[in-house]
Design an enzyme around this catalytic site. Structure first.
Site, short mmCIF file in Angstrom:
data_model
loop_
_atom_site.label_atom_id
_atom_site.label_comp_id
_atom_site.label_asym_id
_atom_site.label_seq_id
_atom_site.Cartn_x
_atom_site.Cartn_y
_atom_site.Cartn_z
N THR A 132 -4.23 63.83 -4.53
CA THR A 132 -4.24 62.70 -5.46
C THR A 132 -3.25 62.89 -6.61
OG1 THR A 132 -5.64 61.62 -7.11
CG2 THR A 132 -6.21 63.87 -6.56
N ASP A 133 -2.86 61.77 -7.21
CA ASP A 133 -1.99 61.85 -8.40
C ASP A 133 -2.76 62.39 -9.62
OD1 ASP A 133 -3.62 59.65 -8.94
OD2 ASP A 133 -1.96 58.24 -9.30
N GLU A 134 -4.10 62.39 -9.54
CA GLU A 134 -4.89 62.81 -10.72
C GLU A 134 -4.68 64.27 -11.07
OE1 GLU A 134 -8.84 61.47 -11.13
OE2 GLU A 134 -8.46 59.57 -10.14
N TYR A 158 -13.41 66.37 -10.80
CA TYR A 158 -12.83 65.93 -9.52
C TYR A 158 -11.37 66.37 -9.40
CZ TYR A 158 -10.22 62.85 -6.38
OH TYR A 158 -9.35 62.38 -5.43
N LYS A 162 -9.55 69.06 -6.85
CA LYS A 162 -8.45 68.71 -5.94
C LYS A 162 -7.23 69.59 -6.25
CE LYS A 162 -8.14 65.86 -3.22
NZ LYS A 162 -8.46 65.85 -1.76
P1 NAD Z 1 -14.31 58.77 0.43
O1 NAD Z 1 -15.22 59.33 -0.60
O2 NAD Z 1 -14.36 57.32 0.73
O3 NAD Z 1 -14.48 59.54 1.81
C1 NAD Z 1 -14.65 60.93 1.88
C2 NAD Z 1 -15.16 61.27 3.28
O4 NAD Z 1 -15.26 62.69 3.37
C3 NAD Z 1 -16.55 60.70 3.58
O5 NAD Z 1 -16.57 60.14 4.87
C4 NAD Z 1 -17.47 61.91 3.50
O6 NAD Z 1 -18.60 61.82 4.34
C5 NAD Z 1 -16.52 63.00 3.95
N1 NAD Z 1 -16.92 64.33 3.46
C6 NAD Z 1 -17.33 64.69 2.23
N2 NAD Z 1 -17.61 66.01 2.19
C7 NAD Z 1 -17.33 66.50 3.42
C8 NAD Z 1 -17.39 67.79 4.00
N3 NAD Z 1 -17.81 68.85 3.30
N4 NAD Z 1 -17.01 67.95 5.30
C9 NAD Z 1 -16.61 66.88 6.02
N5 NAD Z 1 -16.56 65.62 5.53
C10 NAD Z 1 -16.90 65.44 4.24
O7 NAD Z 1 -12.85 59.20 -0.06
P2 NAD Z 1 -11.46 58.44 0.12
O8 NAD Z 1 -11.27 57.52 -1.03
O9 NAD Z 1 -11.34 57.95 1.50
O10 NAD Z 1 -10.47 59.67 -0.12
C11 NAD Z 1 -10.05 60.49 0.98
C12 NAD Z 1 -9.12 61.57 0.46
O11 NAD Z 1 -8.00 60.98 -0.18
C13 NAD Z 1 -9.78 62.48 -0.59
O12 NAD Z 1 -9.33 63.79 -0.34
C14 NAD Z 1 -9.26 61.96 -1.90
O13 NAD Z 1 -9.18 62.99 -2.86
C15 NAD Z 1 -7.87 61.48 -1.50
N6 NAD Z 1 -7.32 60.37 -2.30
C16 NAD Z 1 -8.04 59.24 -2.53
C17 NAD Z 1 -7.46 58.19 -3.22
C18 NAD Z 1 -8.20 56.91 -3.49
O14 NAD Z 1 -7.72 56.06 -4.23
N7 NAD Z 1 -9.36 56.68 -2.89
C19 NAD Z 1 -6.15 58.31 -3.71
C20 NAD Z 1 -5.44 59.51 -3.47
C21 NAD Z 1 -6.04 60.52 -2.76
O1 DAU Z 2 -5.57 58.05 -8.64
C1 DAU Z 2 -6.14 58.36 -7.41
C2 DAU Z 2 -7.64 58.40 -7.56
O2 DAU Z 2 -8.07 57.04 -7.68
C3 DAU Z 2 -8.34 59.08 -6.39
O3 DAU Z 2 -7.95 60.43 -6.35
C4 DAU Z 2 -9.86 58.98 -6.54
O4 DAU Z 2 -10.49 59.54 -5.40
C5 DAU Z 2 -10.22 57.52 -6.65
O5 DAU Z 2 -11.61 57.38 -6.85
C6 DAU Z 2 -9.46 56.86 -7.80
O6 DAU Z 2 -9.91 57.38 -9.09
P1 DAU Z 2 -10.09 56.43 -10.35
O7 DAU Z 2 -11.01 57.07 -11.31
O8 DAU Z 2 -8.77 55.97 -10.88
O9 DAU Z 2 -10.77 55.14 -9.60
P2 DAU Z 2 -12.00 54.20 -10.03
O10 DAU Z 2 -12.01 53.07 -9.06
O11 DAU Z 2 -13.25 54.98 -10.20
O12 DAU Z 2 -11.56 53.65 -11.44
C7 DAU Z 2 -10.32 52.94 -11.59
C8 DAU Z 2 -10.18 52.63 -13.07
O13 DAU Z 2 -11.17 51.64 -13.43
C9 DAU Z 2 -10.43 53.81 -13.97
O14 DAU Z 2 -9.56 53.73 -15.10
C10 DAU Z 2 -11.88 53.64 -14.43
C11 DAU Z 2 -12.05 52.13 -14.47
N1 DAU Z 2 -13.40 51.63 -14.13
C12 DAU Z 2 -14.00 52.09 -13.02
C13 DAU Z 2 -15.27 51.65 -12.66
C14 DAU Z 2 -15.97 52.17 -11.43
C15 DAU Z 2 -14.01 50.69 -14.96
O15 DAU Z 2 -13.42 50.24 -15.97
N2 DAU Z 2 -15.25 50.23 -14.60
C16 DAU Z 2 -15.93 50.70 -13.51
O16 DAU Z 2 -17.09 50.28 -13.27
#
Ligand code: NAD
Ligand code: DAU
Length: 354
Positions: A132-134, A158, A162
């Protein structure tokens, strides 16, 4: 075949659906099915022998070793993680266990398997770690976007977990020669996004007549990428990425949270107007800020564009329209998800204010 971990989650399931739409190479899907794992995302693959689902954890060395020996994958794509920042603030332990210790055990099993491969298979094997970019921390308005050379400055449990997993992956390349690739992507949105995250939460709450919670002043900036574009970037890095390198993935779509919520409300006003004809934006409610809330993320995606020729297919405008339409067309998916564990999470997270 390839082994994909965490492919019952949001991005992993989109990745598998896209993969099998474009190729007949089978996928072994290893997922622990936490609250975020949902096999309904992959319902369209029922009966498809190219998808082999195994319920289990990346933390389970013996299981992973057994799967590797049995299926002999040519590549592993590691999506498995705890992914929600707010949950990591309430309870970091699962994040340490899965994201750090789990990645470590996965790497150990992969290292043993890879060491036993014949020369040709060893040379072509890939371990792609999805991150992730975080990990880069928070930007001010004036800062340039994150480049791959930025220092790691994670701010939440988190992102720290990562970051640690990224460091382990890097170390396994430098120390043991494991052929790794790492991708650091910005915020994804699209189908099958669990409604604890901003975009699906707002769509769901709007339609349910509930408040739309904005943390703090709503001026935090995220850089949004349609999930299918993230999947195409990962395929591109897997096939052509340089070993040991990291690639930032993003769509140059920086938006303040409040603008995103206003956009969602405006699309819903058109596609599914409220019965009382009031605009959905009247449901916006300001709530207390996330502790340690990162102010701005922005990805400089020029390396992957320049070196691998990748470009996103969607703009924010086209992607967000498709996304809202998908949620409207898939209300039963949303209802199935929100009827379970998610409800008790909402109680814990927002009860004081909503
Ligand atoms: P998600 O939470 O929707 O899915 C995570 C999946 O991993 C789930 O199906 C869960 O059951 C599985 N899991 C959790 N723990 C596990 C374990 N110990 N062994 C096997 N499976 C396990 O997450 P996502 O949003 O699909 O993100 C997927 C990946 O991409 C993550 O590594 C996250 O850090 C990264 N990522 C997410 C975003 C985003 O915006 N969602 C952006 C950049 C990177
Ligand atoms: O940047 C990549 C990341 O983006 C991934 O690595 C994470 O897995 C993914 O969950 C996401 O993280 P964020 O914290 O940016 O996503 P989230 O959807 O939780 O929140 C997006 C923005 O909105 C953040 O600034 C918090 C704000 N927010 C979120 C929720 C859930 C609100 O203002 N209200 C809310 O109820």
């Amino acid at each position: 075949m390839i082994l994909v971990t965490g492919a019952a989650g949001f991005i992993g399931s989109n990745f598998v659906l896209d993969w099998l739409a474009q190729s007949d190479e089978p996928v072994v899907n290893l997922d622990a099915l936490t609250y975020a794992g949902n096999l309904e995302n992959l319902a369209s693959l029922e009966g498809d022998t190219r998808h082999i689902f195994i319920k289990g954890s990346i933390d389970d060395f013996d299981l992973v070793a057994k799967l590797l020996a049995e299926y002999q994958p040519r590549a592993i794509i590691n999506f498995a993680a705890e992914s929600h920042v707010d949950r990591s603030i309430h309870g970091p332990e699962d994040f340490i266990q899965t994201n750090i210790v789990g990645t470590f055990h996965l790497l150990e099993a992969v290292r043993a398997y890879w060491n036993g491969l014949e020369d040709e298979a060893k040379a072509s094997f890939r371990f792609l770690h999805v991150s992730t970019d975080e990990v880069y921390g928070s930007l001010t308005k004036e800062d340039p976007a994150f480049a791959e050379t930025n220092r790691y400055e994670p701010n939440s449990p988190y992102s720290a977990s990562k970051a640690a997993s990224d460091h382990l992956v890097r170390a396994y390349h430098h120390t043991y020669g494991l052929p790794v690739l790492t991708t650091n992507c910005s915020n994804n949105y699209g189908p099958y996004h669990f409604p604890e995250k901003l975009i699906p939460l707002v769509i769901h709450n709007a339609l349910a007549g509930k408040p739309l919670p904005i943390y703090g002043d709503g001026q935090q900036i995220r850089d949004w990428l349609y999930v299918k574009d993230h999947c195409s970037a990962i395929r591109c890095v897997l096939e052509a990425g340089k070993l040991g390198e990291t690639y930032n993935i993003g769509g140059w779509n920086e938006k303040p949270n409040l603008d995103v919520v206003h956009t969602l409300c405006a699309i819903l006003d058109q596609l599914s107007p409220r019965a009382d004809k009031q605009p959905y934006k009247t449901q916006i409610t300001y709530v207390k800020d996330r502790p340690g809330h990162d102010r701005r993320y922005a990805i400089d995606a020029s390396k992957i564009e320049r070196e691998l020729g990748w470009k996103p297919a969607e703009t924010f405008e086209t992607g967000i329209q498709k996304t809202v339409q998908w949620y409207l067309d898939n209300q039963s998916w949303v209802n199935n998800v929100t009827s379970g564990a998610y409800q008790s999470w909402v109680g814990k997270q927002y009860c004081a204010e909503l």
